[in-house]
Design a protein around this motif. Structure first.
Motif, PDB file in Angstrom:
ATOM      1  N   GLY A   1       0.818  -1.202   0.000  1.00  0.00           N
ATOM      2  CA  GLY A   1       0.000   0.000   0.000  1.00  0.00           C
ATOM      3  C   GLY A   1       0.850   1.249   0.000  1.00  0.00           C
ATOM      4  O   GLY A   1       1.977   1.258  -0.489  1.00  0.00           O
ATOM      5  N   SER A   2       0.307   2.312   0.541  1.00  0.00           N
ATOM      6  CA  SER A   2       0.994   3.595   0.657  1.00  0.00           C
ATOM      7  C   SER A   2       0.916   4.041   2.105  1.00  0.00           C
ATOM      8  O   SER A   2      -0.176   4.089   2.684  1.00  0.00           O
ATOM      9  CB  SER A   2       0.337   4.630  -0.265  1.00  0.00           C
ATOM     10  OG  SER A   2       0.739   5.932   0.089  1.00  0.00           O
ATOM     11  N   PHE A   3       2.052   4.379   2.696  1.00  0.00           N
ATOM     12  CA  PHE A   3       2.128   4.700   4.121  1.00  0.00           C
ATOM     13  C   PHE A   3       1.220   5.874   4.473  1.00  0.00           C
ATOM     14  O   PHE A   3       0.396   5.791   5.387  1.00  0.00           O
ATOM     15  CB  PHE A   3       3.580   5.011   4.493  1.00  0.00           C
ATOM     16  CG  PHE A   3       3.774   5.275   5.963  1.00  0.00           C
ATOM     17  CD1 PHE A   3       4.027   4.232   6.845  1.00  0.00           C
ATOM     18  CD2 PHE A   3       3.698   6.562   6.475  1.00  0.00           C
ATOM     19  CE1 PHE A   3       4.195   4.471   8.203  1.00  0.00           C
ATOM     20  CE2 PHE A   3       3.864   6.811   7.824  1.00  0.00           C
ATOM     21  CZ  PHE A   3       4.115   5.762   8.684  1.00  0.00           C
ATOM     22  N   ASN A   4       1.356   6.969   3.727  1.00  0.00           N
ATOM     23  CA  ASN A   4       0.590   8.162   4.064  1.00  0.00           C
ATOM     24  C   ASN A   4      -0.905   7.963   3.852  1.00  0.00           C
ATOM     25  O   ASN A   4      -1.731   8.443   4.636  1.00  0.00           O
ATOM     26  CB  ASN A   4       1.072   9.350   3.225  1.00  0.00           C
ATOM     27  CG  ASN A   4       2.460   9.809   3.647  1.00  0.00           C
ATOM     28  OD1 ASN A   4       2.900   9.512   4.750  1.00  0.00           O
ATOM     29  ND2 ASN A   4       3.144  10.520   2.765  1.00  0.00           N
ATOM     30  N   LYS A   5      -1.251   7.266   2.776  1.00  0.00           N
ATOM     31  CA  LYS A   5      -2.674   7.049   2.508  1.00  0.00           C
ATOM     32  C   LYS A   5      -3.300   6.138   3.558  1.00  0.00           C
ATOM     33  O   LYS A   5      -4.446   6.354   3.972  1.00  0.00           O
ATOM     34  CB  LYS A   5      -2.866   6.462   1.110  1.00  0.00           C
ATOM     35  CG  LYS A   5      -2.648   7.472   0.001  1.00  0.00           C
ATOM     36  CD  LYS A   5      -2.973   6.873  -1.365  1.00  0.00           C
ATOM     37  CE  LYS A   5      -2.833   7.922  -2.464  1.00  0.00           C
ATOM     38  NZ  LYS A   5      -3.146   7.375  -3.807  1.00  0.00           N
ATOM     39  N   LEU A   6      -2.566   5.113   3.997  1.00  0.00           N
ATOM     40  CA  LEU A   6      -3.096   4.261   5.056  1.00  0.00           C
ATOM     41  C   LEU A   6      -3.258   5.058   6.348  1.00  0.00           C
ATOM     42  O   LEU A   6      -4.236   4.885   7.081  1.00  0.00           O
ATOM     43  CB  LEU A   6      -2.192   3.047   5.278  1.00  0.00           C
ATOM     44  CG  LEU A   6      -2.663   2.078   6.366  1.00  0.00           C
ATOM     45  CD1 LEU A   6      -4.063   1.546   6.064  1.00  0.00           C
ATOM     46  CD2 LEU A   6      -1.678   0.920   6.528  1.00  0.00           C
ATOM     47  N   SER A   7      -2.292   5.955   6.632  1.00  0.00           N
ATOM     48  CA  SER A   7      -2.410   6.810   7.814  1.00  0.00           C
ATOM     49  C   SER A   7      -3.670   7.664   7.736  1.00  0.00           C
ATOM     50  O   SER A   7      -4.378   7.860   8.737  1.00  0.00           O
ATOM     51  CB  SER A   7      -1.180   7.724   7.935  1.00  0.00           C
ATOM     52  OG  SER A   7      -0.001   6.955   8.126  1.00  0.00           O
ATOM     53  N   GLN A   8      -3.975   8.163   6.526  1.00  0.00           N
ATOM     54  CA  GLN A   8      -5.177   8.976   6.369  1.00  0.00           C
ATOM     55  C   GLN A   8      -6.435   8.146   6.638  1.00  0.00           C
ATOM     56  O   GLN A   8      -7.383   8.625   7.254  1.00  0.00           O
ATOM     57  CB  GLN A   8      -5.248   9.574   4.965  1.00  0.00           C
ATOM     58  CG  GLN A   8      -6.488  10.437   4.770  1.00  0.00           C
ATOM     59  CD  GLN A   8      -6.510  11.130   3.428  1.00  0.00           C
ATOM     60  OE1 GLN A   8      -5.555  11.046   2.664  1.00  0.00           O
ATOM     61  NE2 GLN A   8      -7.593  11.825   3.135  1.00  0.00           N
ATOM     62  N   VAL A   9      -6.441   6.888   6.176  1.00  0.00           N
ATOM     63  CA  VAL A   9      -7.588   6.021   6.416  1.00  0.00           C
ATOM     64  C   VAL A   9      -7.786   5.810   7.918  1.00  0.00           C
ATOM     65  O   VAL A   9      -8.906   5.883   8.433  1.00  0.00           O
ATOM     66  CB  VAL A   9      -7.426   4.670   5.698  1.00  0.00           C
ATOM     67  CG1 VAL A   9      -8.525   3.693   6.122  1.00  0.00           C
ATOM     68  CG2 VAL A   9      -7.457   4.867   4.190  1.00  0.00           C
ATOM     69  N   ILE A  10      -6.674   5.561   8.641  1.00  0.00           N
ATOM     70  CA  ILE A  10      -6.763   5.347  10.096  1.00  0.00           C
ATOM     71  C   ILE A  10      -7.282   6.606  10.770  1.00  0.00           C
ATOM     72  O   ILE A  10      -8.132   6.540  11.680  1.00  0.00           O
ATOM     73  CB  ILE A  10      -5.389   4.949  10.676  1.00  0.00           C
ATOM     74  CG1 ILE A  10      -4.893   3.650  10.027  1.00  0.00           C
ATOM     75  CG2 ILE A  10      -5.482   4.781  12.182  1.00  0.00           C
ATOM     76  CD1 ILE A  10      -5.830   2.476  10.182  1.00  0.00           C
ATOM     77  N   VAL A  11      -6.818   7.787  10.321  1.00  0.00           N
ATOM     78  CA  VAL A  11      -7.312   9.046  10.877  1.00  0.00           C
ATOM     79  C   VAL A  11      -8.816   9.165  10.650  1.00  0.00           C
ATOM     80  O   VAL A  11      -9.578   9.563  11.553  1.00  0.00           O
ATOM     81  CB  VAL A  11      -6.567  10.244  10.245  1.00  0.00           C
ATOM     82  CG1 VAL A  11      -7.285  11.550  10.574  1.00  0.00           C
ATOM     83  CG2 VAL A  11      -5.136  10.295  10.755  1.00  0.00           C
ATOM     84  N   ASN A  12      -9.289   8.811   9.426  1.00  0.00           N
ATOM     85  CA  ASN A  12     -10.721   8.871   9.140  1.00  0.00           C
ATOM     86  C   ASN A  12     -11.509   7.929  10.045  1.00  0.00           C
ATOM     87  O   ASN A  12     -12.594   8.272  10.536  1.00  0.00           O
ATOM     88  CB  ASN A  12     -10.979   8.510   7.673  1.00  0.00           C
ATOM     89  CG  ASN A  12     -10.562   9.606   6.720  1.00  0.00           C
ATOM     90  OD1 ASN A  12     -10.448  10.763   7.113  1.00  0.00           O
ATOM     91  ND2 ASN A  12     -10.327   9.251   5.469  1.00  0.00           N
TER      92      ASN A  12
END
Length: 542
Positions: A423-434
């Protein structure tokens, strides 16, 4: 019927022999009668031969006298109209039971115009015995009187055949030609070696080559561009030889030299031996589609970035709290060092301890700022192996203090070793934030005195990485579950959300090749979201 016919003929022959024998005794008179009998017999045989011929021909044959009475009706007419000859001969033609438009028939076939002896009519529509609609090709020939002075019709002969299949075939050819000439897709018909034999007008519109300019040339020679390597075209021919078809995108060149993207579909036309005798190529210029896709991707990236910045704005108070604590420690430590310096109380050990406190708090602030900077950074779109635990930790660093201000406890359970996924580190972080933001908002609507919590667990097994985000809020309404990943759909109060968080999260996770779903939700018991990611090793092997 054949046996009866033979018996009848034998009886007639015997009667003839005996009659002739008796008559011969009368000399000349007997001879004349004998000649007459032979002539009648010849006429009878000719009549039988005619009847057999009419019965054998496949065309409809109907004879009608000047009074409109049917005199002839062959087997083909019986098969076509479902009426037997013995039942219809002697009846009026209009009463024959033929189901067609009699007004049209009488208009197209005038009954009393012997000066024009023959009329033809194609595509006479009629109803078959089974109720289906059919079409006939008909020819009407007038029979005039026996004398030269008689100029009135003595009746007519109607010949015809069922042309339903031929008409359907012609209609199909006409439809195919209409499509060929008017479709927006370019069409090329080539020989087995790729030599162009025919192109449609859309081909000219797309490529700039007229049919005369293209015919006789190899399609690949006039269309290929340098953007597609030789190996690419070689693989096309391999697919055509193996499977009989190929479809995909290709960059071709117009007559004016412009290179453009095309969607091609090529299919082989086989001969009786199963070999590709010709190829049919359908092409579509997808330049505008590519531009639209590019613009859509850009808009998607802008939307993704705006949602990310919106989340950062929402986290600002929590991040400020995270930074405020180490800054306060640094400030207090610096004040202490100033006092120690003024009182001349500085000692090496004490100075070192205070500086280490500053270093630790600076590092803590740097980590928070770094996490926020990484989260806000625009993505490159590259997929790679990422540590799921680290992405979750990055998200939590911006949330810990903020959740505390909402009286929400955040618990994280994950393996001690890295959990790798594609995946993508930053995009996964954004999903967790959501996920955390949605859980927090759900918990903020709870009015009772329950202990509020958000549990995040990470599990890796069977080539998959699983992330569960669970809260004990009010739960999601069942009627809205099917729409939760739809853009702009939200169950929050007006102004409390954009309705894009879960939609963007869905796009991100499915873009990784994973899935995101509501694993469970119960009223007043909370919601559990499940994210499934592919193990990087599994994808590499696949």
């Amino acid at each position: 019927e054949e046996e009866l016919r033979k018996t009848q003929e034998e009886l007639e022959d015997r009667v003839e022999e005996r009659t002739v024998g008796l008559i011969r005794v009368n000399g000349k008179m007997a001879s004349e009668i004998e000649e007459k009998i032979k002539a009648e017999k010849a006429l009878t045989e000719a009549h039988r031969e005619t009847e057999r011929l009419l019965a054998a021909i496949s065309s409809i044959f109907i004879g009608v006298d000047k009074n409109g009475i049917i005199t002839r009706w062959n087997e083909a007419a019986s098969r076509t109209f479902g009426v037997e000859g013995q039942d219809i001969v002697g009846q009026r033609f209009e009463d024959s039971g033929i189901k067609w438009d009699w007004n049209e028939f009488n208009t197209k076939f005038p009954k009393y115009q012997p000066e024009r002896k023959e009329f033809s009519l194609e595509n006479m529509q009629y109803e078959k015995p089974d109720g289906e609609t059919g079409f006939l090709g008909l020819t009407l020939s007038h029979v005039t009187g026996d004398t030269a002075t008689e100029n009135r019709s003595a009746g007519f002969i109607l010949l015809g055949s069922d042309i339903t299949e031929r008409k359907l075939y012609q209609d199909q050819l006409r439809l195919a030609d209409t499509v060929y000439r008017n479709t927006i897709e370019g069409i090329i018909i080539t020989d087995a070696d790729g030599t162009i034999r025919s192109v449609n007008p859309a081909f000219t519109s797309i490529t700039g080559y007229t049919e005369d300019e293209a015919r006789g040339k190899k399609a690949i020679d006039i269309l290929k561009s340098d953007k597609s390597p030789k190996e690419f075209y070689k693989n096309i021919w391999i697919s055509l030889e193996k499977n009989g078809y190929w479809d995909g995108e290709v960059w071709n060149r117009r007559k004016n030299g412009e290179v453009y993207p095309q969607m091609l579909s090529i299919v082989g036309i086989e001969d009786d031996d199963g070999k590709n005798r010709q190829f049919l190529t359908v092409m579509r210029d997808i330049t505008e589609i590519k531009k639209a896709e590019e613009e859509l991707n850009k808009q998607g990236e802008r939307l993704l970035q705006s949602e990310k910045l919106a989340a950062i704005g929402e986290l600002a108070s929590g991040v400020a709290h995270e930074l405020n604590q180490p800054l306060n420690h640094i400030n207090l430590t610096c004040q202490l060092l100033i006092k120690m310096l003024g009182a001349d109380m500085l000692q090496k050990d004490s100075i070192f301890d205070e500086i280490m406190i500053i270093v630790d708090n600076v590092q803590r602030a740097v980590e928070v700022i770094s996490a926020m900077r990484d989260f806000a950074r625009k993505e490159t779109g590259k997929m790679e192996a990422i540590d799921v635990r680290k992405a979750i930790d990055t998200s939590i660093k911006m949330f810990g203090a903020q959740l505390k201000t909402h009286n929400i406890t955040l618990n994280v359970a994950s393996p001690a070793t890295p959990v790798m996924a594609l995946g993508s580190f930053n995009k996964l972080s954004q999903v967790i934030v959501n996920m955390i933001t949605n859980a927090r908002d759900a918990l903020n609507t709870v009015k009772d005195d329950r202990s509020k919590f958000i549990d995040i667990s990470v599990l890796q097994e069977n080539g998959k990485a699983y992330i569960r985000v669970k809260d004990n809020g009010g739960g999601m309404p069942a009627k809205g579950l099917k729409d939760i990943f739809t853009p702009f759909y939200t169950t929050k109060e007006a102004g409390a959300g954009t309705g894009l968080g879960l939609s963007i999260s869905y796009q991100i996770i499915t873009g990784f090749g994973g899935s995101i779903e509501v694993e469970s939700t119960k009223e007043d018991e909370g919601t559990t979201m499940l994210i499934t990611l592919n193990d990087n090793n599994e994808n590499q092997n696949g």
